[in-house]
Scaffold this motif. Structure first.
Motif, PDB file in Angstrom:
ATOM      1  N   PRO A 180     -46.853  49.070   2.776  1.00 52.88           N
ATOM      2  CA  PRO A 180     -48.235  49.476   2.499  1.00 52.88           C
ATOM      3  C   PRO A 180     -49.248  48.924   3.500  1.00 52.88           C
ATOM      4  O   PRO A 180     -50.119  49.662   3.967  1.00 52.88           O
ATOM      5  CB  PRO A 180     -48.481  48.934   1.090  1.00 52.88           C
ATOM      6  N   LEU A 181     -49.130  47.644   3.843  1.00 52.58           N
ATOM      7  CA  LEU A 181     -50.092  47.069   4.778  1.00 52.58           C
ATOM      8  C   LEU A 181     -49.915  47.662   6.175  1.00 52.58           C
ATOM      9  O   LEU A 181     -50.889  47.841   6.914  1.00 52.58           O
ATOM     10  CB  LEU A 181     -49.955  45.546   4.818  1.00 52.58           C
ATOM     11  N   GLY A 182     -48.681  47.979   6.533  1.00 52.61           N
ATOM     12  CA  GLY A 182     -48.433  48.637   7.810  1.00 52.61           C
ATOM     13  C   GLY A 182     -49.059  50.023   7.851  1.00 52.61           C
ATOM     14  O   GLY A 182     -49.641  50.434   8.861  1.00 52.61           O
ATOM     15  N   LEU A 183     -48.959  50.767   6.740  1.00 52.93           N
ATOM     16  CA  LEU A 183     -49.571  52.091   6.653  1.00 52.93           C
ATOM     17  C   LEU A 183     -51.091  51.995   6.771  1.00 52.93           C
ATOM     18  O   LEU A 183     -51.731  52.813   7.444  1.00 52.93           O
ATOM     19  CB  LEU A 183     -49.183  52.764   5.340  1.00 52.93           C
ATOM     20  N   LEU A 184     -51.674  50.992   6.128  1.00 49.89           N
ATOM     21  CA  LEU A 184     -53.120  50.808   6.215  1.00 49.89           C
ATOM     22  C   LEU A 184     -53.538  50.412   7.627  1.00 49.89           C
ATOM     23  O   LEU A 184     -54.562  50.880   8.135  1.00 49.89           O
ATOM     24  CB  LEU A 184     -53.578  49.748   5.202  1.00 49.89           C
ATOM     25  N   THR A 185     -52.740  49.569   8.259  1.00 51.61           N
ATOM     26  CA  THR A 185     -53.041  49.160   9.630  1.00 51.61           C
ATOM     27  C   THR A 185     -53.047  50.356  10.571  1.00 51.61           C
ATOM     28  O   THR A 185     -53.903  50.469  11.455  1.00 51.61           O
ATOM     29  CB  THR A 185     -52.017  48.115  10.107  1.00 51.61           C
ATOM     30  N   SER A 186     -52.120  51.264  10.369  1.00 52.90           N
ATOM     31  CA  SER A 186     -52.012  52.439  11.235  1.00 52.90           C
ATOM     32  C   SER A 186     -53.249  53.327  11.168  1.00 52.90           C
ATOM     33  O   SER A 186     -53.581  54.016  12.139  1.00 52.90           O
ATOM     34  CB  SER A 186     -50.771  53.265  10.863  1.00 52.90           C
ATOM     35  N   GLU A 187     -53.933  53.325  10.026  1.00 52.48           N
ATOM     36  CA  GLU A 187     -55.102  54.187   9.847  1.00 52.48           C
ATOM     37  C   GLU A 187     -56.418  53.431   9.991  1.00 52.48           C
ATOM     38  O   GLU A 187     -57.490  54.036   9.919  1.00 52.48           O
ATOM     39  CB  GLU A 187     -55.058  54.846   8.460  1.00 52.48           C
ATOM     40  N   ALA A 188     -56.359  52.127  10.205  1.00 48.98           N
ATOM     41  CA  ALA A 188     -57.564  51.289  10.181  1.00 48.98           C
ATOM     42  C   ALA A 188     -58.616  51.740  11.181  1.00 48.98           C
ATOM     43  O   ALA A 188     -59.806  51.863  10.856  1.00 48.98           O
ATOM     44  CB  ALA A 188     -57.185  49.824  10.416  1.00 48.98           C
ATOM     45  N   GLN A 189     -58.206  51.989  12.394  1.00 54.94           N
ATOM     46  CA  GLN A 189     -59.155  52.316  13.455  1.00 54.94           C
ATOM     47  C   GLN A 189     -59.972  53.564  13.129  1.00 54.94           C
ATOM     48  O   GLN A 189     -61.151  53.655  13.464  1.00 54.94           O
ATOM     49  CB  GLN A 189     -58.424  52.493  14.784  1.00 54.94           C
ATOM     50  N   GLU A 230     -56.338  57.917   1.643  1.00 49.34           N
ATOM     51  CA  GLU A 230     -57.092  57.922   0.383  1.00 49.34           C
ATOM     52  C   GLU A 230     -57.627  56.529   0.075  1.00 49.34           C
ATOM     53  O   GLU A 230     -58.768  56.368  -0.377  1.00 49.34           O
ATOM     54  CB  GLU A 230     -56.204  58.423  -0.764  1.00 49.34           C
ATOM     55  N   TRP A 231     -56.809  55.501   0.315  1.00 47.21           N
ATOM     56  CA  TRP A 231     -57.233  54.116   0.054  1.00 47.21           C
ATOM     57  C   TRP A 231     -58.429  53.764   0.931  1.00 47.21           C
ATOM     58  O   TRP A 231     -59.425  53.213   0.443  1.00 47.21           O
ATOM     59  CB  TRP A 231     -56.070  53.162   0.334  1.00 47.21           C
ATOM     60  N   TRP A 232     -58.371  54.079   2.212  1.00 47.05           N
ATOM     61  CA  TRP A 232     -59.493  53.779   3.110  1.00 47.05           C
ATOM     62  C   TRP A 232     -60.738  54.560   2.701  1.00 47.05           C
ATOM     63  O   TRP A 232     -61.857  53.996   2.684  1.00 47.05           O
ATOM     64  CB  TRP A 232     -59.123  54.115   4.557  1.00 47.05           C
ATOM     65  N   ASN A 233     -60.593  55.823   2.383  1.00 50.19           N
ATOM     66  CA  ASN A 233     -61.747  56.621   1.949  1.00 50.19           C
ATOM     67  C   ASN A 233     -62.385  56.029   0.693  1.00 50.19           C
ATOM     68  O   ASN A 233     -63.610  55.995   0.559  1.00 50.19           O
ATOM     69  CB  ASN A 233     -61.325  58.069   1.685  1.00 50.19           C
TER      70      ASN A 233
END
Length: 260
Positions: A7-16, A102-105
């Protein structure tokens, strides 16, 4: 981590893509900075700590600088985590790219509301967010209002629907009265959970010729469930604030029940 999902890797990939920069990561936690563009064009920075718990990732401010450490009215839990959505019904499990987006949004939308709340001194979303266990009854009320249609969903969102529990009287059954503003719409027998007068015209339309409520789709059931859900929502909200009565108030929100 669930299986091979990170999960944290997936979030990192979309962070920028969301204006976020990861500063450090030591599973199950990740710290990042996120730049938020306010409505007035000013950019503000948040430092956030995300924590993974079986693909459900919580977020809180690293240190309470822009936000209070705890504020139910701003949907910040006692441990500082953000109540970004109702976890019992709609929890985001970050197990693929779409869920990460979705989490970032959801986080960006939540922080945007926080910025507006800081300016207004109240929660800016007109659609009230219920607290604690009251959220399940808010959800039930919303579903029932949607089933009824017509003015019900909007009236519920605007807080114009109210319910009153009638006093027990000899020979009279316990009853809820549902009103739109000050106008009585219908009554519900509590023990049977049914509309007291099923012969009254259904309220799903404003047309002159209307079916009786009991003969109009499942609207009699929806009407009874709406009244009951509103009643239980009110009870659970009051219980929520009673349990927190000893907690200190951040004094940032007008009308907060903790503020004395």
């Amino acid at each position: 981590m669930t299986g091979s999902t990170d999960p944290l890797g997936l979030l990192t990939s979309e962070a920028q893509s969301f204006g976020a920069t990861v500063r450090s990561r030591a599973d199950p936690e990740m710290q990042f900075d996120i730049a938020l563009r306010r409505a007035d064009g000013r950019e503000v920075q948040y430092r956030i700590l995300a924590r993974n718990n079986d693909a459900v990732v919580t977020a809180r401010e690293w240190e309470p600088r822009r936000l209070p450490a705890f504020c139910p009215e701003r949907h910040i839990n006692h441990d500082g985590t953000f109540c970004m959505y109702w976890a019992k019904r709609h929890r985001i499990e970050v197990n693929d790219r779409n869920a990460a987006i979705e989490w970032w949004n959801t986080l960006v939308a939540f922080l945007s509301l926080q910025e507006r709340a800081s300016n207004l001194g109240r929660w800016p979303d007109k659609r009230v967010w219920a607290h604690g266990d009251a959220a399940q009854y808010q959800h039930m009320a919303t579903e029932s209002a949607i089933r009824l249609g017509n003015f019900f969903p909007e009236a519920l969102a605007d807080g114009r629907l109210t319910v009153e529990l009638c006093r027990d009287m000899p020979g009279r059954r316990k009853m809820l009265r549902l009103r739109l503003d000050a106008r009585h719409l219908y009554s519900v027998l509590v023990d049977d959970l049914r509309v007291a007068n099923g012969k009254q015209p259904c309220l799903c339309t404003n047309m002159p010729r209307r079916k009786p409520l009991r003969a109009c789709s499942d609207h009699a059931s929806a009407a009874a469930q709406l009244a009951c859900a509103l009643h239980l929502w009110d009870i659970k909200e009051r219980e929520f604030w009673t349990e927190l009565a000893h907690k200190p108030c951040c004094a940032q929100m007008a009308g907060c029940p903790l503020h004395s």
